[in-house]
Scaffold this motif. Structure first.
Motif, mmCIF file in Angstrom:
data_model
loop_
_atom_site.group_PDB
_atom_site.id
_atom_site.type_symbol
_atom_site.label_atom_id
_atom_site.label_comp_id
_atom_site.label_asym_id
_atom_site.label_seq_id
_atom_site.Cartn_x
_atom_site.Cartn_y
_atom_site.Cartn_z
ATOM 1 N N GLY A 185 -21.812 -73.956 -48.163
ATOM 2 C CA GLY A 185 -21.338 -75.102 -47.399
ATOM 3 C C GLY A 185 -19.905 -75.004 -46.917
ATOM 4 O O GLY A 185 -19.358 -75.980 -46.403
ATOM 5 N N LEU A 186 -19.282 -73.837 -47.073
ATOM 6 C CA LEU A 186 -17.884 -73.664 -46.669
ATOM 7 C C LEU A 186 -17.808 -72.735 -45.459
ATOM 8 O O LEU A 186 -18.009 -71.529 -45.579
ATOM 9 N N ARG A 187 -17.540 -73.307 -44.305
ATOM 10 C CA ARG A 187 -17.458 -72.547 -43.062
ATOM 11 C C ARG A 187 -15.996 -72.430 -42.649
ATOM 12 O O ARG A 187 -15.298 -73.434 -42.504
ATOM 13 N N GLU A 188 -15.512 -71.205 -42.491
ATOM 14 C CA GLU A 188 -14.118 -70.962 -42.125
ATOM 15 C C GLU A 188 -14.044 -70.516 -40.663
ATOM 16 O O GLU A 188 -14.951 -69.853 -40.155
ATOM 17 N N VAL A 189 -12.948 -70.880 -39.992
ATOM 18 C CA VAL A 189 -12.750 -70.509 -38.586
ATOM 19 C C VAL A 189 -11.364 -69.900 -38.425
ATOM 20 O O VAL A 189 -10.370 -70.451 -38.903
ATOM 21 N N PHE A 190 -11.299 -68.744 -37.766
ATOM 22 C CA PHE A 190 -10.018 -68.100 -37.456
ATOM 23 C C PHE A 190 -9.991 -67.800 -35.963
ATOM 24 O O PHE A 190 -10.953 -67.267 -35.415
ATOM 25 N N GLN A 191 -8.888 -68.153 -35.306
ATOM 26 C CA GLN A 191 -8.783 -67.945 -33.863
ATOM 27 C C GLN A 191 -7.446 -67.316 -33.508
ATOM 28 O O GLN A 191 -6.416 -67.639 -34.098
ATOM 29 N N CYS A 192 -7.453 -66.398 -32.550
ATOM 30 C CA CYS A 192 -6.210 -65.864 -32.006
ATOM 31 C C CYS A 192 -6.388 -65.643 -30.508
ATOM 32 O O CYS A 192 -7.514 -65.551 -30.015
ATOM 33 N N LYS A 193 -5.255 -65.555 -29.803
ATOM 34 C CA LYS A 193 -5.303 -65.540 -28.345
ATOM 35 C C LYS A 193 -4.504 -64.383 -27.753
ATOM 36 O O LYS A 193 -3.471 -63.988 -28.300
ATOM 37 N N TYR A 194 -5.006 -63.882 -26.628
ATOM 38 C CA TYR A 194 -4.281 -63.042 -25.679
ATOM 39 C C TYR A 194 -3.908 -61.654 -26.193
ATOM 40 O O TYR A 194 -3.187 -60.925 -25.518
ATOM 41 N N VAL A 195 -4.371 -61.286 -27.376
ATOM 42 C CA VAL A 195 -4.099 -59.939 -27.875
ATOM 43 C C VAL A 195 -5.266 -59.028 -27.518
ATOM 44 O O VAL A 195 -6.331 -59.481 -27.095
ATOM 45 N N LYS A 196 -5.076 -57.739 -27.709
ATOM 46 C CA LYS A 196 -6.162 -56.799 -27.474
ATOM 47 C C LYS A 196 -7.204 -56.937 -28.586
ATOM 48 O O LYS A 196 -6.885 -57.383 -29.688
ATOM 49 N N PRO A 197 -8.447 -56.555 -28.301
ATOM 50 C CA PRO A 197 -9.519 -56.775 -29.286
ATOM 51 C C PRO A 197 -9.308 -56.067 -30.616
ATOM 52 O O PRO A 197 -9.694 -56.595 -31.663
ATOM 53 N N ASP A 198 -8.689 -54.878 -30.604
ATOM 54 C CA ASP A 198 -8.478 -54.193 -31.882
ATOM 55 C C ASP A 198 -7.489 -54.958 -32.755
ATOM 56 O O ASP A 198 -7.654 -55.044 -33.974
ATOM 57 N N GLU A 199 -6.469 -55.564 -32.130
ATOM 58 C CA GLU A 199 -5.508 -56.367 -32.883
ATOM 59 C C GLU A 199 -6.171 -57.630 -33.426
ATOM 60 O O GLU A 199 -5.910 -58.047 -34.560
ATOM 61 N N ALA A 200 -7.043 -58.243 -32.634
ATOM 62 C CA ALA A 200 -7.753 -59.446 -33.085
ATOM 63 C C ALA A 200 -8.609 -59.138 -34.309
ATOM 64 O O ALA A 200 -8.625 -59.901 -35.286
ATOM 65 N N LEU A 201 -9.313 -58.010 -34.271
ATOM 66 C CA LEU A 201 -10.176 -57.650 -35.390
ATOM 67 C C LEU A 201 -9.355 -57.306 -36.629
ATOM 68 O O LEU A 201 -9.740 -57.641 -37.754
#
Length: 208
Positions: free
Chosen positions: A20-36
């Protein structure tokens, strides 16, 4: 951030950290490797995450794509997300090189969250001994010239501690907790080296 490093993508990662614990992480405008890479650091604070989903939004084209992985290991999820990110953005991942000097201009502070900045402060500044949320807030403000409320620092520290499953040990009680980095762990040592490089770059830039 260099203009050539900025993208139009918004990345939203979701996962379950428990029943029942759903976590959300968001980031913007970086390249996909940095996001991952950032998502992997967030996952390191969770003991056994499961059921992962990634949403990629191209703000310039107003297009959205998503991919879900149910079950499986974190390693399998990361590899599948990597392929998905390359396919959906058309940007290939750059292979990591060891012992690469961190340049201040290459660090994307604009898109870093306060939580990520606090990571840098903790790993770089508190290798020895115990520290409190007030200690963290003071160094954070001196380093980034931004306010970090003591209550926010306390919340972030509790998240990093994660019932002793994270990279921190906690001492004391609700009237006043102190923390210690688990520097005996190899992963913590690696994060410490990275944070020290980044912090040194900041100080060199400010000193110019």
């Amino acid at each position: 951030m260099k203009s050539e490093d900025r993208t139009n993508y918004v990345y939203r990662f979701t996962y379950n950290s428990g029943p029942g614990l759903r976590e959300v992480f968001q980031c913007k405008y970086v390249k996909p490797d940095e996001a991952l890479t950032r998502f992997q650091r967030i996952l390191s604070l969770t003991d056994e995450p499961f059921d992962f989903k990634i949403v990629v939004i191209d703000e310039s084209k107003r297009e959205e794509s998503s991919f879900e992985v149910e079950g499986g290991s974190v390693k399998e999820m990361i590899e599948k997300f990597r392929v998905f990110l390359e396919a959906s953005t058309g940007i290939l991942f750059v292979e990591e090189k060891e012992d690469v000097e961190v340049e201040f201009e290459e660090i994307n502070f604009e898109s870093m969250s306060s939580f990520e900045k606090m990571h840098i402060v903790i790993y770089a500044s508190f290798k020895h001994g115990k520290f409190s949320s007030l200690d963290v807030a003071e160094i954070f403000e001196a380093t980034f010239n931004e306010d970090l409320p003591k209550s926010t620092a306390s919340t972030y520290l509790a998240r990093m501690w994660n019932d002793n499953k994270g990279h921190l040990e906690r001492y004391g009680n609700r009237s006043g907790y102190t923390y210690r980095l688990k520097t005996e762990i190899a992963e913590v040592q690696k994060e410490t080296e990275r944070a020290e490089d980044i912090l040194a770059s900041i100080q060199m830039h400010v000193g110019k």
